[in-house]
Design an enzyme around this catalytic site. Sequence first.
Site, PDB file in Angstrom:
ATOM      1  CG  ASP A 285       5.561  64.494 -17.155  1.00 52.55           C
ATOM      2  OD1 ASP A 285       6.705  64.817 -17.532  1.00 52.55           O
ATOM      3  OD2 ASP A 285       5.016  63.435 -17.492  1.00 52.55           O
TER       4      ASP A 285
ATOM      5  N   GLY B  36      -0.217  53.052 -19.158  1.00 48.03           N
ATOM      6  CA  GLY B  36      -1.243  52.344 -19.894  1.00 48.03           C
ATOM      7  C   GLY B  36      -1.270  52.715 -21.363  1.00 48.03           C
TER       8      GLY B  36
ATOM      9  CB  VAL C 144      -4.178  56.490 -25.298  1.00 46.07           C
ATOM     10  CG1 VAL C 144      -5.335  57.432 -25.609  1.00 46.07           C
ATOM     11  CG2 VAL C 144      -3.473  56.927 -24.019  1.00 46.07           C
TER      12      VAL C 144
END
Length: 658
Positions: free
Chosen positions: A467, A354, A356
């Site tokens: 990650d 997505g 930000v």
Amino acid sequence: MRKIDKDALSAINFLMVSLFVISTSVRAEPNFISCDVSPANYTQNSPFGNNLKRLLESLWSNTPLSQGFNSTVFGNSTDQVYGQALCRGDVTPEVCRDCVQNASLEIMTVCSTQNAIIWHEFCQVQYSYRPFYSWDGYTGMYPDSNKDEKNISDSVGFVVVLKDFMNKLSDQAAFNPSNLMFATGKTKISTNETIYGFVQCTRDISRSDCRVCLNSEFGDLDGCCDYRQGGTVLSRNCNMRFQLYPFYNEPTVNGNRKKIKVAMLVAGPTTFVLAGLAAGCYVIRHQRSNRTRKDEEKSQSALLQELANPPSVDINQEGEFVSSQELPFMELATIKAATGNFSDTNKLGQGGFGTVYKGILCDGKEIAVKRLSGKSWQGLEEFKNEVILIAKLQHRNLVRLVGCGIEGEEKLLIYEYMPNKSLDLFIFDSEKRAKLHWDIRLNIILGIARALLYLHEDSRLKIIHRDLKPNNVLLDQEMVAKISDFGMARIFGENQNIANTKRVVGTYGYMAPEYAMSGLFSVKSDVFSYGVILLEIISGKRNSGFYLTEHAPTLLAYAWRLWSDGKELEFLDPLLAGSCPVAEVVRCIHIGLLCVQEDPKDRPNMSSVVVLLGSESATLPEPNQPAFSVSRVAHIEPSSSTDPSVKNQVSVSSVSAR
């Protein structure tokens, strides 16, 4: 209306696919050939040339028609020639034979070198003056057709689906014993769009080596084509391709897979019959598609209800949602007002799940809003995962989740705002890096270490981030480091030390070797990622893509070489020369090398790292040679993620530098 017999429906589907494959076969992938100029050329009537001619003829005349693969050798001593032919797993024996024959004739005509390989649409042929198992490492190649592919308009959701899809295909090709190291498949990305993919390995390598090759190839596909409508990567031992149209044969009749010979479309009455059948089949498929979409929407709705009821959430010991007043849900109207209706001027970054945005609430408080892709199921799972994992985590060096919002297709996570954005924007920019004096860098190194220690040992949940990279380390107004982005993190049980996954996620250059190669992750995989970041902060150099320099194939290899030669201070960022305590720098490099050792057992845990960083007298063990093999030969990330960092999710890792 009378129901259609199942066998008749299967026959209709068969004809439909046949027509589709025939009509799309004109969009064939162009030939691609590589003549290696490093060995000496041969002359046509030399012993090597004569052996090569006999070998190529043998390849197309003797390629096993039921298997589509042949590997052979002709000649003796210095004139020996090794050859190999591989046909795509979905073509008929006749198509295989014709393709190998044409490819053999072309490679003989075009190349006069002692080592060459050619790829046609349905096969590849290669020969060499030495055995194929003696070749060093992986080298991917890209046909020119990749450049002709158009870019994807909705690239974020597309890339997420593509990576997960191609990773699953690679698992099927490598580990399914019945498929001859070949796999095809398709997956929906929207109501009207489908990704079609195929992967294949030569059958003279092991299945584990096949997966390693596909891992490397996937990384190249990520670098060249993951924002395009199609792409191909070719190599000696494996091939990979995806398109938004069918390019392989996939009919099934009564549940049994059949081969189709791709042929020219024959004009005449049959064409109209097939077209009519195709139209009927389209209606049936459209109805099925609608049912599938409704089922997916019901699943998403159920998960959204789990998140949204009650109006505030918390997580109990079993990971279930319970009522709380600590993580409020915000109204969509409030979030839209804060972000200027998600204005581009407020956009901070974009990544795998997505976009930000920066926002300002009515009380003047600054926030960062991660707006997950509306149609992304993976994004929804990440949303749930992030809420579960960090709703109750409180630490100075973790980005704080202050709320979330769900309304319709909108899934929103609200974080504290980080004005200095992410660490990568500083350490890999020469102008901004000049502002990072040694004390600031050391504080960042310590801050990340303390955050990991909290996640691994001090919070009530043992959490593996999976990650960790500079993009996911954010910097506040005072340059305090805060780890963000827990969408890929995992909770460990109280007595659990290691876990395994078939879906490897992370970022090239930061994944521990045992995780990249075998899917094994633990606190020690986070330690490895931390060691890479530590060495990047000290040197000001990026591990990913370091092979482009003349120093060494990876940043880790460069650090090890200087350490072994007693020249470790040459590893220090030149911008810091003469302005920092030498002993402190050397100690940090030493700790970084301990963290990136190949064997997880040799790496310290984060409690030891924090102690070693804060002590000048603690004795450090000698490091072993680090794991050089998890670097990427080339990696192009999407736009840098910022508040909160949006990950570049991948499903595989590279295993050797070119």
